[in-house]
Design an enzyme around this catalytic site. Structure first.
Site, mmCIF file in Angstrom:
data_model
loop_
_atom_site.group_PDB
_atom_site.id
_atom_site.type_symbol
_atom_site.label_atom_id
_atom_site.label_comp_id
_atom_site.label_asym_id
_atom_site.label_seq_id
_atom_site.Cartn_x
_atom_site.Cartn_y
_atom_site.Cartn_z
ATOM 1 C CB SER A 62 -0.924 0.009 1.219
ATOM 2 O OG SER A 62 -1.644 1.224 1.276
ATOM 3 C CE LYS A 107 -12.098 -0.874 -0.403
ATOM 4 N NZ LYS A 107 -12.098 -0.110 -1.674
ATOM 5 C CG ASP A 148 -13.262 3.416 -2.246
ATOM 6 O OD1 ASP A 148 -12.156 3.985 -2.095
ATOM 7 O OD2 ASP A 148 -13.461 2.238 -1.919
ATOM 8 N N GLY A 169 -16.747 -4.565 -13.932
ATOM 9 C CA GLY A 169 -16.621 -5.206 -12.637
ATOM 10 C C GLY A 169 -17.946 -5.194 -11.898
ATOM 11 C CB ALA A 170 -20.150 -7.151 -10.544
ATOM 12 N N GLY A 193 -16.823 -4.709 -4.813
ATOM 13 C CA GLY A 193 -16.986 -3.553 -3.940
ATOM 14 C C GLY A 193 -16.644 -2.243 -4.605
ATOM 15 C CB THR A 207 -19.982 -13.619 -13.233
ATOM 16 O OG1 THR A 207 -18.756 -14.366 -13.197
ATOM 17 C CG2 THR A 207 -21.136 -14.517 -12.823
ATOM 18 N N GLY A 209 -5.639 5.193 -11.538
ATOM 19 C CA GLY A 209 -6.319 5.308 -10.262
ATOM 20 C C GLY A 209 -5.624 6.121 -9.199
#
Length: 264
Positions: free
Chosen positions: A14, A65, A101, A124-125, A127, A149, A232
């Protein structure tokens, strides 16, 4: 001395300690920020430790999260709606979960001059995607959710709105914004969530939440199709700034966090 933490698994990679150390120096506060590896089984105890009088709070990253929600005393409206917490705020023994976020993403998109109109696609799906969909819809954008998915994309759309789609369903020439909220490309410069991206609307922006590497394959491919790109780092800095203010009340400029990232 006050303390703040990042809880994640893994945590050593991080960049958040660099940002918050710079912010504490800028604000003249005697405090520390440490990244701590917290396995999933240890999360309840780690959160309980945040109630110590000298603790300001913590940031949460994968895989905590959503798992943290039952262990907190209160949630902000954003965290409750999104169903994920990335910031825990400690005040007098009470722990409140927030999600910075979502506003962090919107601030980063403003910095990148994201087009205001048109249709947005979230890749994406998980968090991060939940935060992105909630944020974009809060701005009144039409949001399509594209995920490997389809059932997971449909579940997200049911929870927060937007439309789950397959790649063939997307009207690519109407798309002005793509947000990669998946982990595809993280640490792998050759991986991408959208192989061979099609042409997009004129002036479209592709925003990749991934920041390691700083120039992802998705970004390179998008530029080859004429799109603008951003990584990001901006979102990382803005969400950290919002968390810092929630803990300390200090308003540290975003450039302090961004400069710490550039130095890293």
């Amino acid at each position: 001395m006050k303390r703040a933490f990042l809880y994640a698994d893994p945590a050593a990679h991080s960049l958040s300690p660099r940002m918050h150390a710079a912010a504490f120096r800028f604000a003249g506060l005697d405090a520390t920020y440490d990244a701590v590896r917290v396995p999933a089984a240890d999360l309840p105890g780690a959160i309980a430790a945040l109630r110590a009088p000298d603790v300001l709070g913590a940031n949460l990253s994968l895989p905590h999260k959503a798992a943290a929600l039952p262990h907190l005393d209160a949630l902000t409206p954003a965290a409750r709606a999104i169903g994920a917490v990335n910031t825990v705020i400690h005040a007098d023994g009470t722990l409140t979960g927030d999600n910075t976020d979502a506003p962090g993403l919107l601030a980063a998109l403003r910095d990148a001059h994201a087009p205001a109109g048109g249709v947005s696609v979230v890749l994406g799906a998980g968090g991060a995607a939940r935060a992105a969909v909630w944020a974009l819809r809060a701005e009144g954008r039409d949001v399509l959710i594209l995920n490997r998915t389809l059932d997971n994309a449909r579940a997200l759309a049911r929870d927060l709105g937007g439309t789950a789609v397959t790649r063939e369903d997307v009207p690519w020439l109407d798309i002005t914004l793509i947000v990669n909220a998946s982990s595809a490309g993280l640490g792998d410069p050759d991986a991408t969530p959208l192989p061979d991206p099609p042409a997009l609307a004129r002036g479209a922006l592709v925003y990749d939440m991934v920041y390691k590497p700083r120039d992802t394959r998705l970004m390179r491919d998008a530029r080859a199709r004429g799109a603008r790109t951003a990584n990001g780092l901006g979102m990382l800095a803005h969400q950290a700034r919002l968390a810092f203010t929630a803990w300390t009340g200090a308003d540290v400029p975003a450039h302090v966090f961004l400069n710490a990232l550039e130095d890293a």
